[in-house]
Design an enzyme around this catalytic site. Structure first.
Site, PDB file in Angstrom:
ATOM      1  N   ARG A 244       9.458   2.511  11.226  1.00  0.00           N
ATOM      2  CA  ARG A 244      10.383   2.174  10.302  1.00  0.00           C
ATOM      3  C   ARG A 244      11.933   1.824  10.946  1.00  0.00           C
ATOM      4  NH1 ARG A 244       9.960   8.084   7.352  1.00  0.00           N
ATOM      5  NH2 ARG A 244       7.991   7.465   7.627  1.00  0.00           N
TER       6      ARG A 244
ATOM      7  N   ARG B 286      -0.415  12.596  10.479  1.00  0.00           N
ATOM      8  CA  ARG B 286       0.839  13.117  10.555  1.00  0.00           C
ATOM      9  C   ARG B 286       1.150  14.460   9.782  1.00  0.00           C
ATOM     10  NH1 ARG B 286       4.121   7.490  11.325  1.00  0.00           N
ATOM     11  NH2 ARG B 286       3.340   7.319  13.582  1.00  0.00           N
TER      12      ARG B 286
ATOM     13  N   SER C 297       7.004   7.165  12.924  1.00  0.00           N
ATOM     14  CA  SER C 297       6.680   5.934  12.342  1.00  0.00           C
ATOM     15  C   SER C 297       7.513   4.596  13.061  1.00  0.00           C
ATOM     16  CB  SER C 297       7.099   5.829  10.942  1.00  0.00           C
ATOM     17  OG  SER C 297       8.820   5.416  10.693  1.00  0.00           O
TER      18      SER C 297
ATOM     19  N   ASP D 180       0.901  -1.235   0.052  1.00  0.00           N
ATOM     20  CA  ASP D 180      -0.115  -0.084   0.085  1.00  0.00           C
ATOM     21  C   ASP D 180       0.856   1.250  -0.138  1.00  0.00           C
ATOM     22  OD1 ASP D 180       0.906  -0.413   2.521  1.00  0.00           O
ATOM     23  OD2 ASP D 180      -0.861  -0.381   3.621  1.00  0.00           O
ATOM     24  N   HIS D 181       2.190   1.125   0.327  1.00  0.00           N
ATOM     25  CA  HIS D 181       3.040   2.357   0.570  1.00  0.00           C
ATOM     26  C   HIS D 181       3.493   2.972  -0.743  1.00  0.00           C
ATOM     27  CE1 HIS D 181       2.458   1.990   4.735  1.00  0.00           C
ATOM     28  NE2 HIS D 181       3.209   2.932   5.030  1.00  0.00           N
TER      29      HIS D 181
ATOM     30  N   ASP E 118       4.330  -1.312  11.365  1.00  0.00           N
ATOM     31  CA  ASP E 118       3.819   0.079  10.982  1.00  0.00           C
ATOM     32  C   ASP E 118       3.263   0.495  12.313  1.00  0.00           C
ATOM     33  OD1 ASP E 118       3.048   1.659   8.251  1.00  0.00           O
ATOM     34  OD2 ASP E 118       1.726   2.115  10.079  1.00  0.00           O
TER      35      ASP E 118
END
Ligand code: MIC
Ligand code: SF4
Length: 644
Positions: free
Chosen positions: A539, A379, A537, A64-65, A119
């Site tokens: 990440r 965000r 995030s 989806d990203h 995520d």
């Protein structure tokens, strides 16, 4: 013992430890989710553990990203993920199917289960009464291998909702109110548990908006009860069978209580450049708006988009305003189309974006120079939209729709438009054809690795002493978007060599080259930071790439939960100042030294000698397990023998 919902789910899943706030516990993870930007590395890490098949109940691999596909990199990642899912037994969600959190809520989430997602907005699942936690990809890979997830037993804060939301005020305003009260820092180790009589009036997608954006407070997760509303939602998704009631016991204890009277709330907005910078919409009325984006995992449900459609029906967006919509899932888009809402939106001049993260991650739809963008996402960090000078405001879909019509902020309550009451459908259109379910035995599946699929970077055991340099000094609330930019750089997520060249790109463009040069000379790099380092995030690249550049320690006033865990997983020591004021006594470029670095990790205390300056006392709060990981040079090295 009378238990709250958090304690009930944790007790059901507890493998090690005691539920005493702050103490490390290990829990069993039922479901996992990854998305393409974190998942490629997570699957590479899973593969490096040498297992044949995922061992948890359900593993979802969403795309989806990175769906823009400029050049072959994104498509290479998708193909790797598709084939790896089939090979190892995960369900694969094809690009175009929708945003992981919205899809998971619709099709897979279940009350009482644990979900670990690579995520930070995984807590969206809390809207269904599940304990859904965001983590780095490596922790999720371990959970896919059947390993436990370790976390500090949380303090539980009851958010007691009373009353009922007035017209034009919606779930987004509730979570913005929570953010205004709790702010984006100081909430590490807390679970927000919603309760009170006001809960019954909120539908599951509204609850999910609230738990989704709880991530911006920095909490471990947020959770709602599973009640008759949850049952109705699951039945409408054709999944009534997974429902179970989950309520806090009468008289259950909480560490803190926050009261919110829903009937007293007003439309709110998070002003640039922090989700915690909350103001009333009435206070910014008249501010000119250039762009409006509806979507993201916070507000892209059918209810959200149908509400916007009702507001815009028969009207047109103001001249000069670009309105874009990114539905959360194919189900949302198909239902908008069949209900006529899509026609109303297109007729009003809306642009239809893909069912994906898109604008929210800054890989498309960037505003113009100095543009004011109103977004329903979660965000608004400076530059995240892809435009460094843009001013991004976060609002509810109702407020955003009115801004699109007026071309400026207006309090929707006084806008003269009829209130668009939209109910969650009693039956959703279910079409799971873009989920690819794995074969019972994937051993014959060949995993395809295009040239963008790199390798997992290896760590090295922690050195006896740190001898290095403060390679960068940054201020408070540095987000992982500052450390490891997404947007146009996202496509290098599976190529660490290349992605590392962009570390701190927007903060100090010379950092990566300087750090790499230090590393080549054998000089250890140190990052010095203020409060709340690593917000935002999950990440893990914000730890993995600095590790690749030879960063051995972060020394900050405070470090956020997920980022701290990621630093440990990648062998970087997460120090904090014993005395926060010492932060001002160490400058960028200073030569620094910590003798007995390995000892420090065991004792939790260290002294950093800075060139020409005072001795600075540091601490590092670690469990014995975390200390072992750091000593070994990261989690992968410490489990090199495989996950048990
Ligand atoms: C985000 O919203 O910042 C992201 C992009 O979804 C990240 C994950 C990532 O960086 O891949 C998150 O929230 O964890
Ligand atoms: Fe995607 Fe944005 Fe949600 Fe992150 S916050 S998962 S980028 S929609």
């Amino acid at each position: 013992m009378k238990m709250n919902i958090t304690q009930k789910i944790l007790t059901d899943h507890l493998i090690e430890g005691e539920l005493v706030a702050g103490r490390e516990i290990a829990i069993r993870i039922d479901q996992t989710l990854t998305q393409d930007a974190t998942g490629t590395m997570a699957f590479l890490q899973f593969e490096s553990m040498g297992l044949d098949r995922v061992r948890n109940e359900l593993a979802l691999s969403y795309v989806d990203h990175n769906t823009i596909q400029v050049g072959p990199e994104n498509a290479d990642d998708h193909e790797y993920l598709r084939t790896a899912a089939a090979r190892y037994g995960a369900v694969f969600s094809m690009p175009g199917n929708g945003i992981c959190h919205q899809l998971h809520l619709e099709r897979f989430g279940a009350p009482g289960k644990t979900l670990l997602g690579a995520d930070s907005h995984t807590p969206t699942g809390g809207g269904l009464g599940m304990l859904a936690i965001g983590a780095g990809g490596l922790d999720v890979a371990v959970a896919m291998g059947g390993g436990a997830f370790h976390l500090a037993a949380p303090r539980v804060c009851l958010v007691r909702l009373e009353g009922k939301l007035p017209e034009w005020v919606s779930a987004k305003d509730v979570i913005l109110k929570v953010l205004q009260t709790l702010s984006t820092r100081g909430n590490v180790g807390v679970v927000l548990e919603y309760g009170g009589r006001g809960v019954a009036a909120l539908d599951v997608p509204e609850r999910a908006t609230i738990t989704n954006m709880g991530a911006e407070c920095g909490v471990t997760t947020s959770v709602f009860p599973s009640d008759a509303v949850t049952k109705r939602f699951l039945e409408a998704q054709g999944r009534g069978g997974v429902w179970r009631e989950l309520l806090a016991d009468e008289g259950a204890g909480y560490d803190k209580v926050l009261e919110i009277d829903l009937s007293k709330l007003e439309p709110l907005a998070a002003a640039p450049h922090s989700p915690g910078n909350v103001v009333s919409v009435s206070s910014i009325a008249g501010t000119k708006v250039h762009q409006v984006c509806i979507g993201s995992c916070t507000n892209s449900s059918y209810r959200d988009l149908a509400t916007v459609a009702r507001v815009l029906e028969g009207r047109h967006v103001a001249p000069g305003v670009s309105l874009g919509l990114a539905p959360g899932s194919r189900q949302v888009l198909q239902m908008l189309a069949s209900s006529g809402g899509l026609g109303a939106l297109l007729g009003a001049g809306a642009r239809l974006y893909e069912n994906a993260c898109g604008f929210c991650i800054g890989n498309s739809a960037s505003p113009g120079t100095n543009g004011v963008s109103v977004r329903t996402s979660n965000r608004n960090f400076e530059g995240r939209s892809g435009t460094p000078s843009a001013k991004v405001y976060l609002t509810s879909p109702e407020t955003a729709a009115v801004a699109a019509l007026k071309g400026e902020f207006a309090d929707p309550r006084g806008c003269g438009l009829p209130y668009p009451a939209v109910k969650t459908p009693s039956e959703f259109d279910v079409d799971d054809t873009m989920f690819v379910f794995p074969p019972a035995d994937g051993r014959g599946v060949a995993v395809r690795r295009g040239p963008n699929i790199g390798t997992v970077p290896g760590g090295e055991p922690l050195p006896a002493a740190l001898e290095g340099e403060v390679a960068i000094k940054v201020g408070d609330r540095i987000t992982t978007d500052h450390i490891m930019p997404a947007g146009q750089r996202l496509k290098y997520r599976s190529n660490i060599e290349k992605y590392s060249t962009f570390v701190f790109e927007g903060v100090d463009a010379g950092f990566a080259a300087r750090a790499a040069a230090n590393k080549a000379k054998g000089v250890h790099n140190v990052i010095v930071a203020g409060d709340s380092y690593g917000q935002g995030s999950s990440r893990e690249h914000a730890a993995m790439c600095p590790m690749h550049l030879g960063v051995k320690a972060v020394v900050a006033r405070s470090i956020e939960r997920i980022h701290k865990a990621n630093l440990i997983n990648f062998g970087i020591v997460p120090f904090t100042f014993e005395n926060g004021d010492d932060c001002s006594r160490v400058e960028a470029g200073a030569a620094v030294r910590i003798d007995g670095l390995r000892e420090a990790v065991k004792t939790g205390k260290a002294v950093m000698e800075a060139e020409g300056g005072p001795s600075i006392h540091l601490r590092v709060e670690l469990s014995a397990r975390e200390a072992d990981i750091l000593l070994a040079g990261g989690l992968l090295r410490s489990i090199a023998s495989g996950v048990k």
